[in-house]
Design an enzyme around this catalytic site. Structure first.
Site, mmCIF file in Angstrom:
data_model
loop_
_atom_site.group_PDB
_atom_site.id
_atom_site.type_symbol
_atom_site.label_atom_id
_atom_site.label_comp_id
_atom_site.label_asym_id
_atom_site.label_seq_id
_atom_site.Cartn_x
_atom_site.Cartn_y
_atom_site.Cartn_z
ATOM 1 C CG HIS A 58 -0.166 0.191 2.524
ATOM 2 N ND1 HIS A 58 0.624 -0.804 3.070
ATOM 3 C CD2 HIS A 58 -0.058 1.250 3.373
ATOM 4 C CE1 HIS A 58 1.176 -0.380 4.191
ATOM 5 N NE2 HIS A 58 0.798 0.878 4.400
ATOM 6 C CG ASP B 50 1.392 5.121 4.768
ATOM 7 O OD1 ASP B 50 1.108 3.917 4.916
ATOM 8 O OD2 ASP B 50 2.515 5.600 5.044
ATOM 9 C CG HIS C 70 4.985 1.161 2.910
ATOM 10 N ND1 HIS C 70 4.362 2.286 2.417
ATOM 11 C CD2 HIS C 70 4.498 1.011 4.168
ATOM 12 C CE1 HIS C 70 3.557 2.800 3.331
ATOM 13 N NE2 HIS C 70 3.610 2.037 4.392
ATOM 14 N NE ARG D 151 2.001 5.908 9.837
ATOM 15 C CZ ARG D 151 1.007 5.263 9.233
ATOM 16 N NH1 ARG D 151 1.240 4.204 8.501
ATOM 17 N NH2 ARG D 151 -0.237 5.670 9.372
HETATM 18 C C1 SIN Z 1 3.050 1.210 7.718
HETATM 19 O O1 SIN Z 1 2.482 0.639 6.815
HETATM 20 O O2 SIN Z 1 2.992 2.432 7.854
HETATM 21 C C2 SIN Z 1 3.876 0.424 8.711
HETATM 22 C C3 SIN Z 1 5.111 -0.112 8.078
HETATM 23 C C4 SIN Z 1 5.893 -0.966 9.034
HETATM 24 O O3 SIN Z 1 5.489 -1.139 10.176
HETATM 25 O O4 SIN Z 1 6.947 -1.462 8.632
#
Ligand code: SIN
Length: 281
Positions: free
Chosen positions: A101, A103, A257, A272
């Protein structure tokens, strides 16, 4: 005036660059921030190791690249709405980021990037993979590029948030799923032009894209499935092995990602911060 000297080491032929020689908790000069931004634009994701960042310093670093984006579905992972704590506990059967995805693409102006900081990192497993969507677009045939020209995709949070998504069971980081939750839905071009590099890239993802504008979801599915799979082809991907104090800063426009689920009996805790972006064109 410069106050650091960046050393940039490429991670793969598909993208990713590890930057050393910089302490991002410091007040960095504009030249250094400009170099980090250039590296991000060129390599889709930049990584830093051995950083010591509290929430305030992480947010201060993020603000050098834009305003902080407040996630509409993650309120309540901590006290601070500008922070999402991405937590995975042993035994969790689901977790944040488990599909390929970008974000939060259901909003009209999706975030330009995210800065993820490793607080509690398993001794092995729990890597994050990225896929370069410039490359994914570049290798499409001329016929496919022509066909996609002007096509818009509908993005919604219906699959990942709200009571109907059923995502919170077995997962330590919870989405909002109360009765007051409302779907957010917007459409974006399937092929997006990067606002800084001017390059075209594929902009659809498995978590948020539900179909094409003017078509039913069933009609959209075959082409959408092709584009989703195509965007994750191994030759477009690169993989980051986390350590405590690592940072991954991704360009949410040019990279998709996925977080890998192989953390076994270990906890994984990341912090994050997302950075506001603009309306895709
Ligand atoms: C996310 O998708 O923002 C998390 C990525 C992760 O935890 O590696």
């Amino acid at each position: 005036m410069r106050n650091t000297r960046l050393d940039i080491r490429l991670l793969s032929g598909a993208g990713g660059a590890e930057i050393s020689g910089v302490d991002v908790a410091q007040d960095l000069d504009d030249g250094t921030i400009g170099e980090i931004r250039d590296a991000l634009n060129e390599h889709c994701v930049v990584f830093f190791r051995d950083q010591e960042l509290d929430s305030e310093r992480q947010k201060a670093f993020a603000r050098r690249f834009g305003e902080i984006f407040i996630h509409p579905n993650y309120r309540g992972t901590g006290d601070d709405p500008e922070i999402v704590m991405v937590r995975r506990e042993p035994g969790d059967t689901s977790y944040v980021g488990e599909d390929w995805h970008a974000d939060t693409t259901m909003v009209a102006e999706p975030p330009m990037g995210a800065i993820l900081y490793g607080i509690d990192v398993p001794p092995y497993g729990g890597d994050t993979m990225f896929a370069n969507q410039y490359l994914a677009y570049d290798v499409l045939s001329d016929g496919m590029k022509r066909m996609l020209d002007g096509v818009r995709a509908v993005h919604s949070d219906i699959m990942v948030a709200g009571p109907q998504a059923g995502k919170n069971k077995g997962r330590s980081t919870k989405h909002r799923d109360g009765p007051d939750w409302r779907e957010t839905r917007n459409s974006h071009p399937v092929v997006r032009t990067h606002p800084e590099t001017g390059r075209k890239m594929l902009f659809v993802n498995a978590s948020y894209t539900v179909g094409f504008e003017g078509m039913t979801e069933k009609e959209s599915r075959p082409l959408l499935d092709f584009l989703l799979e195509h965007g994750n082809r191994p030759e477009f991907t690169f993989r980051f092995r986390w350590e405590k104090g690592s940072i991954a800063f991704w360009d949410n426009r040019s990279a998709k990602h996925i977080a890998l689920g192989d953390t076994g009996p270990f906890r994984r805790l990341m912090r994050r911060v997302q950075i506001c972006g603009d309306r895709p064109v």
